[in-house]
Design an enzyme around this catalytic site. Sequence first.
Site, PDB file in Angstrom:
ATOM      1  N   HIS A 115      38.853  30.882  30.412  1.00  0.00           N
ATOM      2  CA  HIS A 115      38.601  32.206  31.025  1.00  0.00           C
ATOM      3  C   HIS A 115      39.663  33.180  30.520  1.00  0.00           C
ATOM      4  O   HIS A 115      40.819  33.125  30.942  1.00  0.00           O
ATOM      5  CB  HIS A 115      38.676  32.105  32.554  1.00  0.00           C
ATOM      6  CG  HIS A 115      38.382  33.400  33.250  1.00  0.00           C
ATOM      7  ND1 HIS A 115      37.547  33.469  34.333  1.00  0.00           N
ATOM      8  CD2 HIS A 115      38.790  34.666  33.033  1.00  0.00           C
ATOM      9  CE1 HIS A 115      37.461  34.720  34.746  1.00  0.00           C
ATOM     10  NE2 HIS A 115      38.217  35.464  33.973  1.00  0.00           N
ATOM     11  N   HIS A 147      40.501  37.386  29.071  1.00  0.00           N
ATOM     12  CA  HIS A 147      40.134  38.785  28.766  1.00  0.00           C
ATOM     13  C   HIS A 147      40.941  39.224  27.550  1.00  0.00           C
ATOM     14  O   HIS A 147      42.172  39.212  27.596  1.00  0.00           O
ATOM     15  CB  HIS A 147      40.480  39.705  29.941  1.00  0.00           C
ATOM     16  CG  HIS A 147      39.747  39.357  31.193  1.00  0.00           C
ATOM     17  ND1 HIS A 147      38.530  39.925  31.518  1.00  0.00           N
ATOM     18  CD2 HIS A 147      40.035  38.486  32.191  1.00  0.00           C
ATOM     19  CE1 HIS A 147      38.112  39.422  32.673  1.00  0.00           C
ATOM     20  NE2 HIS A 147      38.996  38.542  33.099  1.00  0.00           N
ATOM     21  N   ASN A 192      33.548  41.669  30.194  1.00  0.00           N
ATOM     22  CA  ASN A 192      33.681  42.923  30.951  1.00  0.00           C
ATOM     23  C   ASN A 192      34.499  43.960  30.192  1.00  0.00           C
ATOM     24  O   ASN A 192      35.478  44.511  30.687  1.00  0.00           O
ATOM     25  CB  ASN A 192      34.275  42.667  32.352  1.00  0.00           C
ATOM     26  CG  ASN A 192      35.711  42.169  32.303  1.00  0.00           C
ATOM     27  OD1 ASN A 192      36.123  41.549  31.321  1.00  0.00           O
ATOM     28  ND2 ASN A 192      36.482  42.429  33.338  1.00  0.00           N
ATOM     29  N   LYS A 222      27.989  35.184  32.369  1.00  0.00           N
ATOM     30  CA  LYS A 222      28.969  35.486  33.408  1.00  0.00           C
ATOM     31  C   LYS A 222      28.339  36.318  34.509  1.00  0.00           C
ATOM     32  O   LYS A 222      27.728  37.360  34.234  1.00  0.00           O
ATOM     33  CB  LYS A 222      30.130  36.262  32.768  1.00  0.00           C
ATOM     34  CG  LYS A 222      31.106  36.841  33.758  1.00  0.00           C
ATOM     35  CD  LYS A 222      32.051  35.788  34.302  1.00  0.00           C
ATOM     36  CE  LYS A 222      32.897  36.347  35.444  1.00  0.00           C
ATOM     37  NZ  LYS A 222      34.304  36.047  35.324  1.00  0.00           N
ATOM     38  N   HIS A 278      32.212  34.879  39.007  1.00  0.00           N
ATOM     39  CA  HIS A 278      33.279  35.535  39.769  1.00  0.00           C
ATOM     40  C   HIS A 278      32.841  35.417  41.225  1.00  0.00           C
ATOM     41  O   HIS A 278      31.959  36.137  41.682  1.00  0.00           O
ATOM     42  CB  HIS A 278      33.434  37.003  39.356  1.00  0.00           C
ATOM     43  CG  HIS A 278      34.557  37.676  40.097  1.00  0.00           C
ATOM     44  ND1 HIS A 278      35.774  37.952  39.535  1.00  0.00           N
ATOM     45  CD2 HIS A 278      34.659  38.065  41.392  1.00  0.00           C
ATOM     46  CE1 HIS A 278      36.577  38.491  40.435  1.00  0.00           C
ATOM     47  NE2 HIS A 278      35.917  38.582  41.580  1.00  0.00           N
ATOM     48  N   HIS A 324      38.513  31.032  38.545  1.00  0.00           N
ATOM     49  CA  HIS A 324      39.772  31.438  39.198  1.00  0.00           C
ATOM     50  C   HIS A 324      39.747  31.230  40.711  1.00  0.00           C
ATOM     51  O   HIS A 324      39.892  32.170  41.481  1.00  0.00           O
ATOM     52  CB  HIS A 324      40.153  32.879  38.848  1.00  0.00           C
ATOM     53  CG  HIS A 324      39.028  33.884  38.811  1.00  0.00           C
ATOM     54  ND1 HIS A 324      38.116  34.024  39.834  1.00  0.00           N
ATOM     55  CD2 HIS A 324      38.681  34.797  37.870  1.00  0.00           C
ATOM     56  CE1 HIS A 324      37.273  34.970  39.515  1.00  0.00           C
ATOM     57  NE2 HIS A 324      37.579  35.457  38.339  1.00  0.00           N
ATOM     58  N   LEU A 369      42.156  39.907  41.051  1.00  0.00           N
ATOM     59  CA  LEU A 369      40.996  39.567  41.880  1.00  0.00           C
ATOM     60  C   LEU A 369      40.383  38.273  41.383  1.00  0.00           C
ATOM     61  O   LEU A 369      40.224  38.111  40.177  1.00  0.00           O
ATOM     62  CB  LEU A 369      39.969  40.711  41.828  1.00  0.00           C
ATOM     63  CG  LEU A 369      40.396  41.931  42.669  1.00  0.00           C
ATOM     64  CD1 LEU A 369      39.581  43.151  42.324  1.00  0.00           C
ATOM     65  CD2 LEU A 369      40.283  41.617  44.160  1.00  0.00           C
ATOM     66  N   ASP A 417      42.621  33.530  33.006  1.00  0.00           N
ATOM     67  CA  ASP A 417      42.249  34.863  33.503  1.00  0.00           C
ATOM     68  C   ASP A 417      43.313  35.885  33.109  1.00  0.00           C
ATOM     69  O   ASP A 417      43.586  36.822  33.853  1.00  0.00           O
ATOM     70  CB  ASP A 417      42.025  34.872  35.025  1.00  0.00           C
ATOM     71  CG  ASP A 417      41.243  36.108  35.457  1.00  0.00           C
ATOM     72  OD1 ASP A 417      40.725  36.822  34.580  1.00  0.00           O
ATOM     73  OD2 ASP A 417      41.162  36.363  36.669  1.00  0.00           O
TER      74      ASP A 417
END
Length: 346
Positions: A13, A15, A41, A99, A136, A174, A217, A245
């Site tokens: 996971h 970003h 995202n 996702k 999520h 997460h 989050l 994350d």
Amino acid sequence: MKQLTIIKPDDWHLHLREGIILKNIIKFSSDLFCRAIIMPNTKIPITTIDQAILYRNSIYAALPKKAKFHPLMTIYLTDNISLNDLEKGYKNNIFFAAKLYPANTTTNSSYGVKNINNIYKVFELMEKIKMPLLIHGEVNDPNVDIFDREQVFIDKELSSIIKYFPKLKIVLEHITTSYAVDFVRENNIGATITPHHLHINRNAMFFEGLNSDFYCLPVAKRESNRVSLIKAATSGEECFFLGTDSAPHLRQWKAFCGCAGIFNAPVAISSYLKIFEEENALDKFEKFASLNGPKYHNIPPNNEKITFIYEPHTIKDFIEIKDNGKVQGKIKSFHSLETLNWKLKL
Ligand code: DOR
Ligand code: ZN
């Protein structure tokens, strides 16, 4: 010298963002990981095959020359996602997984799914073609207390998804609560655990004044939950695996609007190893970092090995984001100015 050699891990996971941020940060992940699931995202979310190919190409182009790193792309589910793109993208190895962001639950999730019941046909297809669903796991109902949103999601949404699609391969991402830990164990699904949720509880956000550095989050919860997460991660159980994350936000935005996300890529493995060492569980780390994820996803572990050495070192406060040599901004790293013991052997 104390050393630890393991199969090179994967990050389930991550970003990476785009543009100059991507170019400046990717080396941290490619140093430590062979593969990473790339979150979709981006400012304009990745909802089509064409976008995923362009994004994947930009990631390969940003990699350091000698890096051997493979981005595993994901499709961002919306209420109107094309079943055709999803299926074709999965079958042609463009998408590794899909996702699910319930709309407005986190950073860049406004295009996410407004009503999960509306995409049950998508889950039906994914179950049929064996495409993993990454979730999520928080409800987007502002009337639900922010500290309860994971548990309420599990009760209201995830339990039904599992009931109607028992063969769907699900990763609850997460996780932050004991409730999620137990649910994952009991329901034969997978879960990722971040370094930050192993280190901080909700007090961190309020220590010496409101501190957005520790705002992510799902938010960190009370201490008893952190203890459960540590037990789960260090247990070696196959359902729990590494997912950082790592979520970079430029300092100017983080400080100004307190965006959710903690950037841990530069220290990810050192951070996990601190916990595993404290728990006397260094022998379980390879399972968590390098074996459980591939096993859950039915792919082979990496061939490469990686070595970490015990060498206390202080973590830099900021990573500079440069464009053509000029500093454009900076990003605060998790554990900034702390001392960590394990580091990558170069
Ligand atoms: O804290 C978070 N930051 N959680 C997420 O789910 C998204 C991420 C981001 O993209 O910044
Ligand atoms: Zn994330």
